[in-house]
Design a protein around this motif. Sequence first.
Motif, PDB file in Angstrom:
ATOM      1  N   ASN A   1      -3.997  -2.249   5.899  1.00  0.00           N
ATOM      2  CA  ASN A   1      -2.691  -1.804   5.429  1.00  0.00           C
ATOM      3  C   ASN A   1      -2.707  -0.375   4.903  1.00  0.00           C
ATOM      4  O   ASN A   1      -1.731   0.365   5.061  1.00  0.00           O
ATOM      5  CB  ASN A   1      -2.172  -2.752   4.357  1.00  0.00           C
TER       6      ASN A   1
ATOM      7  N   LYS B   1       0.804  -1.220   0.000  1.00  0.00           N
ATOM      8  CA  LYS B   1       0.000   0.000   0.000  1.00  0.00           C
ATOM      9  C   LYS B   1       0.843   1.280   0.000  1.00  0.00           C
ATOM     10  O   LYS B   1       0.366   2.335  -0.396  1.00  0.00           O
ATOM     11  CB  LYS B   1      -0.956   0.016   1.196  1.00  0.00           C
TER      12      LYS B   1
ATOM     13  N   ALA C   1      -8.442  -7.632  -3.542  1.00  0.00           N
ATOM     14  CA  ALA C   1      -9.452  -7.081  -2.635  1.00  0.00           C
ATOM     15  C   ALA C   1     -10.456  -6.347  -3.511  1.00  0.00           C
ATOM     16  O   ALA C   1     -11.490  -6.898  -3.882  1.00  0.00           O
ATOM     17  CB  ALA C   1      -8.814  -6.171  -1.600  1.00  0.00           C
ATOM     18  N   SER C   2     -10.120  -5.097  -3.921  1.00  0.00           N
ATOM     19  CA  SER C   2     -10.976  -4.399  -4.888  1.00  0.00           C
ATOM     20  C   SER C   2     -10.708  -4.879  -6.309  1.00  0.00           C
ATOM     21  O   SER C   2     -11.470  -4.586  -7.220  1.00  0.00           O
ATOM     22  CB  SER C   2     -10.724  -2.896  -4.825  1.00  0.00           C
ATOM     23  N   GLY C   3      -9.584  -5.584  -6.503  1.00  0.00           N
ATOM     24  CA  GLY C   3      -9.186  -6.026  -7.842  1.00  0.00           C
ATOM     25  C   GLY C   3      -8.314  -5.008  -8.569  1.00  0.00           C
ATOM     26  O   GLY C   3      -7.853  -5.248  -9.676  1.00  0.00           O
TER      27      GLY C   3
ATOM     28  N   LEU D   1      -5.190  -3.784  -7.789  1.00  0.00           N
ATOM     29  CA  LEU D   1      -3.785  -4.163  -7.901  1.00  0.00           C
ATOM     30  C   LEU D   1      -3.567  -5.093  -9.095  1.00  0.00           C
ATOM     31  O   LEU D   1      -2.678  -4.872  -9.926  1.00  0.00           O
ATOM     32  CB  LEU D   1      -3.331  -4.841  -6.598  1.00  0.00           C
TER      33      LEU D   1
ATOM     34  N   THR E   1       2.116  -9.318  -0.540  1.00  0.00           N
ATOM     35  CA  THR E   1       1.809  -7.891  -0.420  1.00  0.00           C
ATOM     36  C   THR E   1       1.864  -7.353   1.008  1.00  0.00           C
ATOM     37  O   THR E   1       1.668  -6.157   1.217  1.00  0.00           O
ATOM     38  CB  THR E   1       0.426  -7.610  -1.030  1.00  0.00           C
TER      39      THR E   1
HETATM   40  C1  LIG Z   1      -5.080  -3.842  -0.271  1.00  0.00           C
HETATM   41  C2  LIG Z   1      -4.339  -5.099  -0.343  1.00  0.00           C
HETATM   42  C3  LIG Z   1      -4.378  -5.941  -1.489  1.00  0.00           C
HETATM   43  C4  LIG Z   1      -5.250  -5.769  -2.706  1.00  0.00           C
HETATM   44  O1  LIG Z   1      -5.651  -4.552  -3.064  1.00  0.00           O
HETATM   45  P1  LIG Z   1      -6.684  -4.217  -4.210  1.00  0.00           P
HETATM   46  O2  LIG Z   1      -5.937  -3.296  -5.078  1.00  0.00           O
HETATM   47  O3  LIG Z   1      -7.819  -3.532  -3.509  1.00  0.00           O
HETATM   48  O4  LIG Z   1      -7.138  -5.461  -4.904  1.00  0.00           O
HETATM   49  C5  LIG Z   1      -3.574  -7.061  -1.480  1.00  0.00           C
HETATM   50  N1  LIG Z   1      -2.809  -7.388  -0.426  1.00  0.00           N
HETATM   51  C6  LIG Z   1      -2.758  -6.631   0.688  1.00  0.00           C
HETATM   52  C7  LIG Z   1      -1.896  -7.070   1.813  1.00  0.00           C
HETATM   53  C8  LIG Z   1      -3.512  -5.466   0.754  1.00  0.00           C
HETATM   54  O5  LIG Z   1      -3.444  -4.718   1.874  1.00  0.00           O
END
Ligand SMILES: *Cc1c(COP(=O)(O)O)cnc(C)c1O
Length: 420
Positions: free
Chosen positions: A143, A117, A247-249, A251, A385
């Motif tokens: 995060n 992040k 999460a949101s997709g 990344l 991540t």
């Molecule tokens: C936020 C997060 C993601 C995925 O983020 P998106 O862009 O919302 O899909 C992946 N891994 C970790 C550890 C995160 O904090």
Amino acid sequence: MSNAVFADSPAKGLICRNCGATYGLVAQHACWQCFGPLEVDYDAAELAKVTRERIEAGPQNLWRYAPLLPVGVHAEDRVSLNPGLTPLVDAKHLAEALGMRRVWVKDDSANPTHSFKDRVVSTAVSAAVKLGFDQFACASTGNLANSVAAHAARAGIPSTVFVPHDLEPGKIVQTAVYGGRLVAVQGSYDDVNRLCSELTETDEFENTAFVNVNIRPYYAEGSKTLGYEVAEQLGWRLPEQVVVPMASGELLTKIHKAFEESAEIGLTEPGKVRVFGAQSTGCSPIADAFAEGTDEITPVKPTGIAKSLNIGDPAAGPYAIEACRSTGGGMAKVDDDEIREGIRLLAATTGIFAETAGGVVVATLRKLLESGQLDPEAETVIYNTGDGLKTLDAVSSLVGPTHTVKPSLKSARESGLFES
Ligand SMILES: *Cc1c(COP(=O)(O)O)cnc(C)c1O
Ligand SMILES: [Zn+2]
């Protein structure tokens, strides 16, 4: 229509991902015509000028990719903990354990606040200052909260961070310690996000950049650096397969975009990277839609230990599905026990202690191999991540001392320590 403060960046405006309507470089995230999400639109000729040599001569952090981001190339304009250039670890023993030829772990737990992040926050808050905001905020699954609070502290800018009240203690402490306002919302992440959208409309929060809400297009671009960086670290080559947590997709979508862009502008040879998405069974709206062959996401109420991925109504879900489908990739979901096993396997074979999101990725890698969707012979990069110290509870009941002894040789011998 262009915004002069972005004159030293290749960004020329915002564009609707749905209908293609264009806007200036302003603080806006949804299209007025169709309500679709906006993303940064670049001047293709400016991007095409960027060379490997220019990037390699840049700083030892994500700002080496500034010529490809909507921030500008002048270091003094940036608000940043200078994340990036995290290790790409050649994971020989993990490959061996899974029967793969070659797998690397892109370890983004090495960033300043120990998750990827920091990349999106550095990009977002640097753009926010250019856009005239003087306060930072976010809706976070954990995060992001850590990173926004830390960036605000470094910049001396007030922050207000909104999180679901039931986050892991590690993530609460690691946000609160930076000293900004931390608002625990009695609801899910999706409730937090809705509240933040409403707050952006109030006079009191008029000068506040909610990094993943009202300036989301700038935020999202920071994720591209996880694509460029892997290509550069492989010697300006694209991997054949990647596994990315969702999460949101966003990344996943932006890593895919970076691979396409880097081939388009000649930083790498063209090549198709098969993109795979990973979710937990506690929150799998994107993976489920993919499995059903649709791109209509049905929102869910998240549960389970992979809290950083618990977004029940994922904004970039359809684009993540498109990225996986168009590249011949796939998606899978794994349960909490598989996630815990994934964390342990990664730690025991690479020395990398991942948070639950990393466990999701490793367990998904295993599942995709077993189902034959992922090619064990192809060069594969998986993304870790976040740091395992943030989610100790996930594995604390599974691991501990293997022997307990009194401080004497006799006791050590009796404990079985001398037997292999
Ligand atoms: C936020 C997060 C993601 C995925 O983020 P998106 O862009 O919302 O899909 C992946 N891994 C970790 C550890 C995160 O904090
Ligand atoms: Zn539109």
